[in-house]
Design a protein around this motif. Structure first.
Motif, mmCIF file in Angstrom:
data_model
loop_
_atom_site.group_PDB
_atom_site.id
_atom_site.type_symbol
_atom_site.label_atom_id
_atom_site.label_comp_id
_atom_site.label_asym_id
_atom_site.label_seq_id
_atom_site.Cartn_x
_atom_site.Cartn_y
_atom_site.Cartn_z
ATOM 1 N N SER A 1 43.679 34.302 40.016
ATOM 2 C CA SER A 1 44.654 33.350 39.486
ATOM 3 C C SER A 1 46.027 33.956 39.231
ATOM 4 C CB SER A 1 44.125 32.740 38.183
ATOM 5 O OG SER A 1 43.921 33.752 37.198
ATOM 6 N N GLY A 2 46.175 35.253 39.460
ATOM 7 C CA GLY A 2 47.458 35.899 39.222
ATOM 8 C C GLY A 2 48.431 35.708 40.368
ATOM 9 N N SER A 3 49.571 36.355 40.245
ATOM 10 C CA SER A 3 50.649 36.168 41.221
ATOM 11 C C SER A 3 50.262 36.630 42.621
ATOM 12 C CB SER A 3 51.897 36.928 40.757
ATOM 13 O OG SER A 3 51.621 38.321 40.618
ATOM 14 N N ALA A 4 49.354 37.601 42.731
ATOM 15 C CA ALA A 4 48.973 38.137 44.035
ATOM 16 C C ALA A 4 47.695 37.519 44.576
ATOM 17 C CB ALA A 4 48.808 39.652 43.946
ATOM 18 N N GLY A 5 47.078 36.595 43.836
ATOM 19 C CA GLY A 5 45.812 36.023 44.271
ATOM 20 C C GLY A 5 44.740 37.091 44.393
ATOM 21 N N LEU A 6 43.945 37.004 45.450
ATOM 22 C CA LEU A 6 42.886 37.988 45.685
ATOM 23 C C LEU A 6 43.328 39.107 46.626
ATOM 24 C CD1 LEU A 6 39.870 35.539 46.058
ATOM 25 C CD2 LEU A 6 40.288 37.090 44.131
ATOM 26 N N SER A 7 44.598 39.099 47.012
ATOM 27 C CA SER A 7 45.069 40.069 48.005
ATOM 28 C C SER A 7 44.942 41.539 47.579
ATOM 29 C CB SER A 7 46.518 39.759 48.390
ATOM 30 O OG SER A 7 47.394 39.917 47.275
ATOM 31 N N PRO A 8 44.965 41.888 46.258
ATOM 32 C CA PRO A 8 44.828 43.300 45.928
ATOM 33 C C PRO A 8 43.465 43.901 46.239
ATOM 34 C CG PRO A 8 45.860 42.100 44.118
ATOM 35 C CD PRO A 8 45.321 41.086 45.086
#
Length: 298
Positions: free
Chosen positions: A187-194
């Motif tokens: 739900s953060g700014s980077a989604g699940l991309s990290p």
């Protein structure tokens, strides 16, 4: 001490160990040479959080990346009415004993999220052993609760959900732990991309365990009760070692708190800055985080 065969590529050249402490068993990876550096993960993750930075850090430090009690493949002690086994004091004691078992009498420590709260208590209760402390994307627990606003409560809704009495949140999460994990962490700014596929598979494997779900709720219940009592009992005592505070420019800490001001109420020597990322800094910005840790722990 029990050594396990390594079957993944997440921490090349690292050993995988279980170490018994006085309260539980801790799973960890260790590798590298140089001064000891303890890395502690956050919720709802494991030591795998550090897989993008640990190989680089191992060129200059003896890195220890550990699963907190209740998380990953570490032990999950039975709790009590006061949540004592999941107080940050108990979690910090585990890590002090782990470092002793590995032969590291003094060490650096960096923690993210829940691990940073354990690291804070470690630097207070074992001050003679912690040389420097770095925390990623947190302000002090007590002050965050005291400074709760509508914006903070909506962003960190899980803080207030997880502390409700057992087994309410446990049963709701266990109905679909993968969906909960992906919603919470995506739900953060980077989604699940990290999160790399291999790391994500490890996180979900561990979080599917009902014992992990319960223990992680207990971690939060302790944070809202016994951990604040321990903070209050400290009085004016502050972290004595140098402290570095890093947080995400696009995260909740940036929006809701003055992290440096709050940490200066709890530590003697504080420096820090926002990094151009969200909450999961070590996975979103591994080169920046590794560089910061190399410069600070030097």
């Amino acid at each position: 001490m029990i050594e396990h065969a390594v079957t993944d590529r997440l921490f090349p050249g690292f050993r995988k160990l279980d170490i018994a402490t006085s309260g539980t068993t801790i799973r960890l990876r260790t590798g590298g040479t140089g001064p000891a550096l303890l890395l502690l993960h956050g919720y709802p993750q494991t030591h795998v959080l550090w897989h993008k930075v640990a190989p680089r850090l191992a060129e200059r430090f003896t890195v220890v990346a550990a699963d907190l009690r209740g998380y990953g493949d570490s032990g999950k002690p039975a709790t009590d009415a006061g949540h004592t086994p999941y107080a940050k004091r108990a979690m910090a004691k585990d890590m002090a004993e782990v470092m002793s078992a590995l032969g590291h009498e003094t060490f650096f420590v960096c923690g993210h999220d829940r691990g940073a709260r354990v690291a804070h208590r470690l630097a207070l209760d074992h001050a003679e052993r912690v040389r420097k402390l770095c925390v990623l994307d947190i302000a002090p627990t007590r002050e965050m609760y005291a400074g709760t606003t509508d914006t903070f409560a909506r962003a960190y809704w899980h803080w207030f959900f997880l502390i409700t009495p057992a087994p309410f949140p446990e049963r709701m999460i266990a109905a679909d732990p993968d969906a909960y994990w992906l919603k919470k962490c995506g739900s953060g700014s980077a989604g699940l991309s990290p999160f790399t596929p291999e790391a994500l598979a490890e996180y979900l494997r561990c979080f599917r365990d009902p014992a992990t779900i319960h223990a992680s709720c207990e971690d939060y219940r302790a944070a809202a009760t016994i951990d604040i009592a321990h903070d209050d009992a400290d009085g004016d005592r502050k972290v004595a070692c140098p402290m570095r505070v890093l947080w995400g420019q696009h995260g909740v800490i940036e929006r809701c708190f003055d992290a440096l001001e709050l940490w200066r109420q709890r530590a003697v020597e504080v420096s820090g800055r926002a990094l151009p990322g969200g909450h999961y800094l070590a996975e979103e910005l591994p080169e920046e985080v590794a560089g910061e840790l190399e410069a600070f722990f030097g």
